[in-house]
Design a protein around this motif. Structure first.
Motif, PDB file in Angstrom:
ATOM      1  N   ASP A  81       0.829  -1.206   0.000  1.00  0.00           N
ATOM      2  CA  ASP A  81       0.000   0.000   0.000  1.00  0.00           C
ATOM      3  C   ASP A  81       0.865   1.258   0.000  1.00  0.00           C
ATOM      4  OD1 ASP A  81      -2.425  -1.320   0.016  1.00  0.00           O
ATOM      5  OD2 ASP A  81      -2.811  -1.014   2.159  1.00  0.00           O
ATOM      6  N   PHE A  82       2.034   1.177   0.637  1.00  0.00           N
ATOM      7  CA  PHE A  82       2.914   2.333   0.741  1.00  0.00           C
ATOM      8  C   PHE A  82       4.282   2.036   0.123  1.00  0.00           C
ATOM      9  CE2 PHE A  82      -0.220   3.438   3.938  1.00  0.00           C
ATOM     10  CZ  PHE A  82      -0.364   4.803   3.767  1.00  0.00           C
ATOM     11  N   TRP A  83       5.240   1.554   0.926  1.00  0.00           N
ATOM     12  CA  TRP A  83       6.638   1.495   0.506  1.00  0.00           C
ATOM     13  C   TRP A  83       7.055   0.188  -0.140  1.00  0.00           C
ATOM     14  CZ3 TRP A  83       8.600   3.656   5.784  1.00  0.00           C
ATOM     15  CH2 TRP A  83       8.125   4.957   5.946  1.00  0.00           C
ATOM     16  N   ASN A  84       6.246  -0.831  -0.036  1.00  0.00           N
ATOM     17  CA  ASN A  84       6.587  -2.121  -0.611  1.00  0.00           C
ATOM     18  C   ASN A  84       8.033  -2.486  -0.246  1.00  0.00           C
ATOM     19  OD1 ASN A  84       6.198  -4.474  -1.988  1.00  0.00           O
ATOM     20  ND2 ASN A  84       6.221  -3.549  -4.027  1.00  0.00           N
ATOM     21  N   ALA A  85       8.324  -2.408   1.046  1.00  0.00           N
ATOM     22  CA  ALA A  85       9.690  -2.563   1.552  1.00  0.00           C
ATOM     23  C   ALA A  85      10.310  -3.919   1.237  1.00  0.00           C
ATOM     24  CB  ALA A  85       9.728  -2.309   3.057  1.00  0.00           C
ATOM     25  N   GLU A  86       9.473  -4.930   1.035  1.00  0.00           N
ATOM     26  CA  GLU A  86      10.023  -6.243   0.713  1.00  0.00           C
ATOM     27  C   GLU A  86      10.643  -6.244  -0.692  1.00  0.00           C
ATOM     28  OE1 GLU A  86       8.329 -10.705   0.216  1.00  0.00           O
ATOM     29  OE2 GLU A  86       7.762  -9.650   2.068  1.00  0.00           O
TER      30      GLU A  86
END
Length: 183
Positions: A81-86
């Motif tokens: 939804d936001f940073w897609n950190a994975e």
């Protein structure tokens, strides 16, 4: 014509000390309050040349390290939804120029968040230098800028019953940097 370095800043390579530096952000929530958080600076180098024109800055931050003081919100920020950190764990900044304007410094460069790169200007204050108890020469810098979430593909939001949206578009980023000069 070469622009001189700030008084007290010696040429050399300085490594950003992540344990004594902070990258923080502030964004409006529901239009009435602010959410604050931090993101870890994992690497960073300030290469101070003989003048400002030969000076450069680069840094990387870990999107998965976000800390707003609320584990559920942090998990949402790390999600797609936001940073897609994975999938996009690294945020980065690479300078393209360093200039001086009436005693103030501007570091222009490419800021990459969520896989999207935009050119930004970091108005920067050189705080000074100090030698710590271990003999390390440290240089301190402070900077603040405001970015638009939308410019980085961060568009998730929710409409409020009273009008407006849950998450503001403007994000204030503050940097407090301590960098150690390398021998």
């Amino acid at each position: 014509m070469a622009t001189p370095l700030p008084a007290g800043l010696e040429p050399g390579t300085y490594v950003i000390d992540g344990s004594h530096s902070t990258a923080s952000f502030t964004v409006r929530h529901a239009g009435i309050s602010k959410v604050r958080g931090t993101i870890a600076i994992t690497t960073g180098t300030i290469t101070v040349g003989e003048d400002l024109e030969s000076t450069s800055v680069s840094a990387e931050l870990d999107a998965a390290s976000v800390n707003t003081g609320d584990a559920n919100r942090d998990a949402h920020l790390k999600s797609a939804d936001f940073w897609n950190a994975e999938e996009k764990p690294v945020w980065s900044f690479t300078s393209t120029s360093v200039t001086e304007d009436d005693g103030n410094y501007v570091i222009t460069g490419d800021l990459t968040i969520n896989g999207v790169t935009n050119t930004v200007e970091l108005p920067t204050k050189f705080v000074g230098t100090a030698t710590d108890p271990f003999g390390n020469v440290r240089a301190g810098f402070e900077s603040e800028l405001e970015i638009s979430r939308k410019d980085y593909g961060l568009t998730w939001n929710a409409a409020l019953e009273t009008g407006g949206v849950l998450v503001g578009d403007k994000v204030k980023i503050s940097l407090d940097i301590s960098a150690i000069k390398q021998a």
